[in-house]
Scaffold this motif. Structure first.
Motif, short mmCIF file in Angstrom:
data_model
loop_
_atom_site.label_atom_id
_atom_site.label_comp_id
_atom_site.label_asym_id
_atom_site.label_seq_id
_atom_site.Cartn_x
_atom_site.Cartn_y
_atom_site.Cartn_z
N THR A 203 -1.89 0.06 2.16
CA THR A 203 -2.47 0.50 3.42
C THR A 203 -2.20 1.99 3.59
O THR A 203 -1.16 2.50 3.17
CB THR A 203 -1.88 -0.25 4.63
N GLU A 204 -3.18 2.67 4.17
CA GLU A 204 -3.04 4.08 4.51
C GLU A 204 -3.50 4.22 5.95
O GLU A 204 -4.55 3.70 6.33
CB GLU A 204 -3.92 4.95 3.63
N VAL A 205 -2.71 4.92 6.74
CA VAL A 205 -3.07 5.17 8.12
C VAL A 205 -2.98 6.66 8.36
O VAL A 205 -1.97 7.29 8.06
CB VAL A 205 -2.13 4.44 9.11
N THR A 206 -4.06 7.22 8.88
CA THR A 206 -4.03 8.61 9.33
C THR A 206 -4.50 8.62 10.77
O THR A 206 -5.40 7.88 11.16
CB THR A 206 -4.94 9.52 8.47
N SER A 207 -3.84 9.44 11.57
CA SER A 207 -4.17 9.48 12.98
C SER A 207 -3.89 10.87 13.53
O SER A 207 -2.88 11.49 13.20
CB SER A 207 -3.35 8.43 13.74
N ASN A 208 -4.82 11.35 14.34
CA ASN A 208 -4.65 12.62 15.02
C ASN A 208 -5.50 12.61 16.28
O ASN A 208 -6.04 11.56 16.65
CB ASN A 208 -5.00 13.80 14.10
N GLU A 209 -5.63 13.75 16.94
CA GLU A 209 -6.37 13.80 18.20
C GLU A 209 -7.86 13.46 18.04
O GLU A 209 -8.54 13.14 19.01
CB GLU A 209 -6.21 15.17 18.87
N ALA A 210 -8.36 13.45 16.80
CA ALA A 210 -9.77 13.12 16.56
C ALA A 210 -9.99 11.64 16.29
O ALA A 210 -11.12 11.20 16.17
CB ALA A 210 -10.29 13.95 15.39
N GLY A 211 -8.90 10.85 16.18
CA GLY A 211 -9.05 9.42 15.95
C GLY A 211 -8.07 8.87 14.93
O GLY A 211 -7.19 9.57 14.45
N ARG B 113 -7.64 6.28 11.36
CA ARG B 113 -8.32 5.73 10.19
C ARG B 113 -7.35 4.81 9.45
O ARG B 113 -6.26 5.24 9.06
CB ARG B 113 -8.77 6.85 9.27
N TRP B 114 -7.72 3.55 9.29
CA TRP B 114 -6.95 2.56 8.53
C TRP B 114 -7.71 2.28 7.25
O TRP B 114 -8.91 2.01 7.27
CB TRP B 114 -6.84 1.25 9.30
N LYS B 115 -7.02 2.31 6.11
CA LYS B 115 -7.64 1.98 4.83
C LYS B 115 -6.75 0.96 4.13
O LYS B 115 -5.57 1.19 3.91
CB LYS B 115 -7.77 3.24 3.96
N LEU B 116 -7.33 -0.18 3.79
CA LEU B 116 -6.64 -1.23 3.06
C LEU B 116 -7.33 -1.37 1.71
O LEU B 116 -8.55 -1.50 1.65
CB LEU B 116 -6.70 -2.55 3.82
N THR B 117 -6.56 -1.29 0.64
CA THR B 117 -7.11 -1.38 -0.72
C THR B 117 -6.48 -2.57 -1.43
O THR B 117 -5.26 -2.69 -1.46
CB THR B 117 -6.83 -0.08 -1.50
N LEU B 118 -7.32 -3.43 -2.01
CA LEU B 118 -6.86 -4.66 -2.65
C LEU B 118 -7.55 -4.82 -3.99
O LEU B 118 -8.77 -4.68 -4.10
CB LEU B 118 -7.21 -5.86 -1.75
N ASP B 119 -6.76 -5.12 -5.02
CA ASP B 119 -7.31 -5.45 -6.33
C ASP B 119 -7.59 -6.94 -6.33
O ASP B 119 -6.66 -7.75 -6.29
CB ASP B 119 -6.31 -5.10 -7.42
N PRO B 120 -8.87 -7.38 -6.35
CA PRO B 120 -9.19 -8.79 -6.24
C PRO B 120 -8.93 -9.61 -7.51
O PRO B 120 -8.97 -10.83 -7.48
CB PRO B 120 -10.68 -8.79 -5.91
N ARG B 121 -8.62 -8.95 -8.61
CA ARG B 121 -8.39 -9.67 -9.86
C ARG B 121 -7.01 -10.31 -9.83
O ARG B 121 -6.02 -9.67 -9.47
CB ARG B 121 -8.51 -8.71 -11.03
#
Length: 68
Positions: A47-55, A57-65
């Protein structure tokens, strides 16, 4: 949802006021953030989370194999 080098990527963004992740995690009301991190860990996702006064962003990355 998209694909990146064979990984499944879920991206969620908003344009709200943003927050400090460390501060939010230290507060008693951070159950949702803790659940996301714990569940992602169980399926070996990142998971990656970035946050500032503009909003935020959550990013979840998964290897389905199964053999990753």
């Amino acid at each position: 949802m998209s694909s990146d080098n064979g990984n499944v990527v879920l991206l969620v963004e908003d344009d709200g006021a943003g927050f400090e992740k460390e501060e939010a995690m230290s507060k008693s009301g951070s159950l949702g953030m803790s659940l996301v991190d714990d569940l992602a860990s169980q399926v070996e996702a990142t998971t990656e989370v970035t946050s500032n006064e503009a909003g935020t962003r959550w990013k979840l990355t998964l290897d389905p194999r199964p053999d990753h």
